[in-house]
Motif scaffolding. Structure first.
Motif, PDB file in Angstrom:
ATOM      1  N   TYR A 153       0.870  -1.180   0.000  1.00  0.00           N
ATOM      2  CA  TYR A 153       0.000   0.000   0.000  1.00  0.00           C
ATOM      3  C   TYR A 153       0.901   1.222   0.000  1.00  0.00           C
ATOM      4  O   TYR A 153       1.935   1.240   0.654  1.00  0.00           O
ATOM      5  N   LYS A 186      -2.755   0.420  -4.157  1.00  0.00           N
ATOM      6  CA  LYS A 186      -2.609  -0.955  -3.688  1.00  0.00           C
ATOM      7  C   LYS A 186      -1.962  -1.763  -4.799  1.00  0.00           C
ATOM      8  O   LYS A 186      -2.539  -1.914  -5.876  1.00  0.00           O
ATOM      9  N   ILE A 222      -6.737   2.944  -5.604  1.00  0.00           N
ATOM     10  CA  ILE A 222      -8.036   2.417  -5.169  1.00  0.00           C
ATOM     11  C   ILE A 222      -8.892   3.452  -4.457  1.00  0.00           C
ATOM     12  O   ILE A 222     -10.102   3.263  -4.329  1.00  0.00           O
ATOM     13  N   TRP A 258     -13.677   5.996  -2.512  1.00  0.00           N
ATOM     14  CA  TRP A 258     -13.271   4.711  -3.079  1.00  0.00           C
ATOM     15  C   TRP A 258     -13.552   4.723  -4.564  1.00  0.00           C
ATOM     16  O   TRP A 258     -14.637   5.100  -4.983  1.00  0.00           O
ATOM     17  N   PRO A 294     -13.419  -2.344  -2.398  1.00  0.00           N
ATOM     18  CA  PRO A 294     -12.291  -2.365  -1.465  1.00  0.00           C
ATOM     19  C   PRO A 294     -12.500  -3.403  -0.369  1.00  0.00           C
ATOM     20  O   PRO A 294     -13.621  -3.697   0.027  1.00  0.00           O
ATOM     21  N   GLU A 325      -9.329  -4.624   4.908  1.00  0.00           N
ATOM     22  CA  GLU A 325      -7.940  -4.270   5.217  1.00  0.00           C
ATOM     23  C   GLU A 325      -7.523  -2.988   4.500  1.00  0.00           C
ATOM     24  O   GLU A 325      -6.729  -2.215   5.021  1.00  0.00           O
ATOM     25  N   ASP A 326      -8.037  -2.794   3.283  1.00  0.00           N
ATOM     26  CA  ASP A 326      -7.738  -1.570   2.538  1.00  0.00           C
ATOM     27  C   ASP A 326      -8.187  -0.346   3.338  1.00  0.00           C
ATOM     28  O   ASP A 326      -7.465   0.644   3.449  1.00  0.00           O
ATOM     29  N   GLY A 346      -5.738   2.454   4.896  1.00  0.00           N
ATOM     30  CA  GLY A 346      -5.924   3.800   4.352  1.00  0.00           C
ATOM     31  C   GLY A 346      -6.273   4.823   5.416  1.00  0.00           C
ATOM     32  O   GLY A 346      -5.674   5.899   5.486  1.00  0.00           O
TER      33      GLY A 346
END
Length: 186
Positions: free
Chosen positions: A110, A124, A129, A144, A151, A154-155, A159
């Motif tokens: 990331y 990512k 993303i 997003w 997404p 975890e993203d 983030g």
């Protein structure tokens, strides 16, 4: 489906103490952002977001220009859902790119990278993303991107943690140079 941004309620109180923030994310619902700048501790959590914890080493000297207090990778520890991530912030010098922050978590790279004075993009594994913006005081917003797969939880955890801990955006180098020259001319 377009993933938009929703406003966040921000930090309470003034100064460097505990500062809870609340992002209302259209994909992930409520995301709590609890930053205690004095202690060097950020916790991100929500019903649909795994808990991310970013901790500054107790012996690290805090820098007021960074919400978490340091850009020294050796002084930072990140976990997402209890699993470690490797975090590498840029030095934060005048070049916009030096404000990037990289995280390797779960085999994924990331990168939060400033792309305007107030915003940063979340990339990512080389693909943009989301766009994040923050005010440095607990307010964080996410957009997003609709043209990528939805997404992952975890993203969002990564983030939001990066945007809250390091802020978003950076002035372009040329603008900083113009301001410096203007200051000398006065």
């Amino acid at each position: 489906m377009a993933y938009g941004r929703a406003p966040a309620a921000g930090r309470t109180g003034d100064g460097p103490g505990p500062g809870p923030g609340l992002a209302e994310d259209r994909v992930f619902g409520r995301v709590a952002l609890d930053l205690d700048a004095a202690a060097g501790l950020l916790t991100v959590h929500g019903e649909r977001v795994p808990t991310a914890v970013l901790r500054r080493a107790p012996d690290a000297v805090p820098a007021g220009s960074v919400p978490i207090g340091t850009r020294d990778a050796a002084a930072l520890r990140l976990t997402v859902d209890g699993h470690p991530g490797h975090i590498t912030p840029g030095k934060g010098r005048p070049a916009r790119r030096s404000h990037r922050v990289d995280v390797i978590y779960g085999g994924v790279l990331y990168r939060l990278l400033p792309d305007s004075p107030g915003g940063s993009r979340l990339v990512k594994d080389g693909r943009r993303i989301a766009d994040f913006s923050s005010d440095g005081g607990g307010h964080v917003w996410a957009d997003w991107h609709p043209d990528v797969a939805p997404p992952l939880r975890e993203d969002a955890a990564v983030g939001y943690a990066l945007a809250a801990a390091f802020g978003t955006g950076a002035e372009p180098s040329w603008r900083l140079l113009v301001r410096a020259v203007a200051g000398l001319v006065r």
